[in-house]
Enzyme design. Structure first.
Site, PDB file in Angstrom:
ATOM      1  N   LEU A 124       0.825  -1.205   0.000  1.00  0.00           N
ATOM      2  CA  LEU A 124       0.000   0.000   0.000  1.00  0.00           C
ATOM      3  C   LEU A 124       0.862   1.258   0.000  1.00  0.00           C
ATOM      4  O   LEU A 124       0.707   2.135  -0.834  1.00  0.00           O
ATOM      5  CB  LEU A 124      -0.932  -0.005   1.218  1.00  0.00           C
ATOM      6  N   GLY A 130       1.808   7.682   2.858  1.00  0.00           N
ATOM      7  CA  GLY A 130       1.941   6.841   4.038  1.00  0.00           C
ATOM      8  C   GLY A 130       0.627   6.781   4.785  1.00  0.00           C
ATOM      9  O   GLY A 130      -0.244   5.965   4.481  1.00  0.00           O
ATOM     10  N   SER A 131       0.473   7.678   5.767  1.00  0.00           N
ATOM     11  CA  SER A 131      -0.752   7.685   6.565  1.00  0.00           C
ATOM     12  C   SER A 131      -1.982   8.031   5.731  1.00  0.00           C
ATOM     13  O   SER A 131      -3.079   7.540   6.000  1.00  0.00           O
ATOM     14  CB  SER A 131      -0.611   8.687   7.724  1.00  0.00           C
ATOM     15  N   ILE A 336      17.681   0.300  33.469  1.00  0.00           N
ATOM     16  CA  ILE A 336      17.962  -0.642  34.560  1.00  0.00           C
ATOM     17  C   ILE A 336      19.262  -1.400  34.299  1.00  0.00           C
ATOM     18  O   ILE A 336      20.061  -1.622  35.206  1.00  0.00           O
ATOM     19  CB  ILE A 336      16.773  -1.610  34.734  1.00  0.00           C
ATOM     20  N   GLU A 362       1.296  -0.034  10.617  1.00  0.00           N
ATOM     21  CA  GLU A 362      -0.097  -0.402  10.919  1.00  0.00           C
ATOM     22  C   GLU A 362      -0.886   0.790  11.450  1.00  0.00           C
ATOM     23  O   GLU A 362      -1.843   0.639  12.198  1.00  0.00           O
ATOM     24  CB  GLU A 362      -0.157  -1.556  11.933  1.00  0.00           C
ATOM     25  N   THR A 364       0.205   5.039  12.436  1.00  0.00           N
ATOM     26  CA  THR A 364       0.995   5.705  13.468  1.00  0.00           C
ATOM     27  C   THR A 364       0.147   5.992  14.710  1.00  0.00           C
ATOM     28  O   THR A 364      -1.088   5.948  14.673  1.00  0.00           O
ATOM     29  CB  THR A 364       1.557   7.046  12.954  1.00  0.00           C
ATOM     30  N   SER A 365       0.832   6.311  15.800  1.00  0.00           N
ATOM     31  CA  SER A 365       0.107   6.657  17.034  1.00  0.00           C
ATOM     32  C   SER A 365      -0.821   7.839  16.805  1.00  0.00           C
ATOM     33  O   SER A 365      -1.927   7.893  17.365  1.00  0.00           O
ATOM     34  CB  SER A 365       1.107   6.985  18.148  1.00  0.00           C
TER      35      SER A 365
END
Length: 379
Positions: A124, A130-131, A336, A362, A364-365
């Site tokens: 795609l 993109g988006s 850590i 899949e 973006t945020s």
């Protein structure tokens, strides 16, 4: 909506053992070679992992959404590259055929995908698209009983090894209604591949450009046999894909928690293990709490999916929260581990690079935030 708890438990235990005994020891090899060993791919075939979400009538396992995310939680415990090998066969590479394909297309492709004989890929994204997926520029022109497709697809997962692409091209005017989904075999005349991409992380996951120059495909390659439904086909399978990725993120966060606890219990500073220092405990507590929250949102959303509920908001929320959460977990894990966590022989180092992609692909945020807000406003 788990159909048989005993069967699922046996599958889960088998996959968990496979991950720990076969995949974890191969992580450094994948990092060094940037490829998945062929013998491990064959073992995935034998376990049926290429057909987890493909219906049983076509030779797949036919897992429900809750069953699928349960297995994805186990697969997420190791390097994302391993899951990526089977990801497109179980996700948008096959789901478009399942939901909108003709009986002939399902019978031809799905059994071979389920057996892992055929690797599917989803094409795609483009250099300038993109988006905003509804703005693709790749065009397909009808000529008699075939189409000629011209354009370039970018960052296409599994493209170097794919046998068939679920490929979106424009057959009509501007906007989503002008997009058609095609099944394009990789050996189609006029289709070539670009160099393999060199990425920040997820080594072993092969991506590259797919270049089409008057690529000739049969008119029967249109998914469902109807032009103009490609964008809708893609949208239909997004909920399942988002929940699957969210589960993989939770599995990765679980691994990061385990690695961090083990390190903190053995690393001694100021005369005692760093696990006994409260500021280290605070980081561990945040990691554990957010991992548990991610697990809960994935399972609950999957159950609603299986119940037939509208879960656009829930799926986007799961993808948003879990992909962001695992990024925070990776950052804390490196902190850590200290200097050891910055070294390439540390498992948390490659996870720090690997999980960054989950916030991008899949959807973006930011796209997930838009979807969630629109659903809230509509409600």
């Amino acid at each position: 909506m788990i159909r048989d708890q005993d069967v699922l438990k046996r599958l889960q235990e088998t996959v968990r053992r496979f991950v720990r005994e076969r995949l974890l020891p191969a992580e450094s090899r994948v990092e060094n070679d940037d490829s998945i060993p062929a013998e491990l791919v064959q073992e995935m075939r034998e376990l049926g992992l290429f057909g987890m979400s493909i219906p049983e009538e076509y030779g797949g396992l036919g897992l429900t959404m809750e069953e699928e995310v349960t297995i994805a939680l186990e697969l997420g415990y190791t390097s994302p590259a391993f899951r990526s090998v089977i990801g497109t066969n179980n996700g948008i590479g096959s789901q478009g055929i399942i939901v909108d394909g003709t009986p002939e297309q399902r019978a031809h492709w799905l059994p071979r995908m389920a057996r892992g004989e055929v690797i599917g890929s989803f094409a795609l994204t483009e250099p300038d698209v993109g988006s905003d997926a509804a703005s693709i520029k790749t065009r397909a022109k009808r000529e008699d009983d075939h189409y000629l497709i011209t354009g370039t697809k970018r960052y296409i997962t599994n493209a170097p090894s794919a046998d068939v692409f679920t490929l979106m091209a424009r057959t009509g005017g501007a906007g989503a209604d002008g997009i058609t989904a095609f099944l394009v075999p990789s050996d189609s005349p006029g289709l070539t591949l670009g160099p393999i991409d060199k990425k920040m992380g997820q080594r072993g996951t092969r991506t590259c450009d797919v270049i089409l120059e008057n690529c000739r495909v049969s008119k029967d390659s249109v998914i469902g046999g109807v032009e103009g439904r490609g964008f809708k086909t893609a949208m239909k399978v997004l909920n399942r894909g988002r929940l699957h990725i969210a589960a993989v993120c939770v599995g990765a966060a679980h691994r990061l928690c385990d690695e961090s606890v083990a390190f903190a219990r053995n690393r001694v500073q100021f005369g005692k293990p760093i696990a006994e220092h409260q500021l280290v405990q605070a980081m561990l507590a945040d990691m554990g709490t957010e991992t548990f929250a991610g697990h809960c949102i994935v399972i609950e959303s999957a159950r609603r999916f299986d119940a037939g509920q509208r879960i656009i908001q829930e799926a986007a929320s799961a993808k948003l929260f879990c992909s962001e959460m695992v990024g925070r977990a990776a950052d804390r894990a490196v902190q850590i581990h200290g200097g050891a966590g910055y070294m390439q022989d540390s498992p948390v180092e490659h996870f720090y690079r690997d999980v960054r992609l989950f916030r991008i692909y899949e959807g973006t945020s930011q796209i997930q935030q838009i979807i969630i807000a629109r659903e809230m406003i509509a409600d």
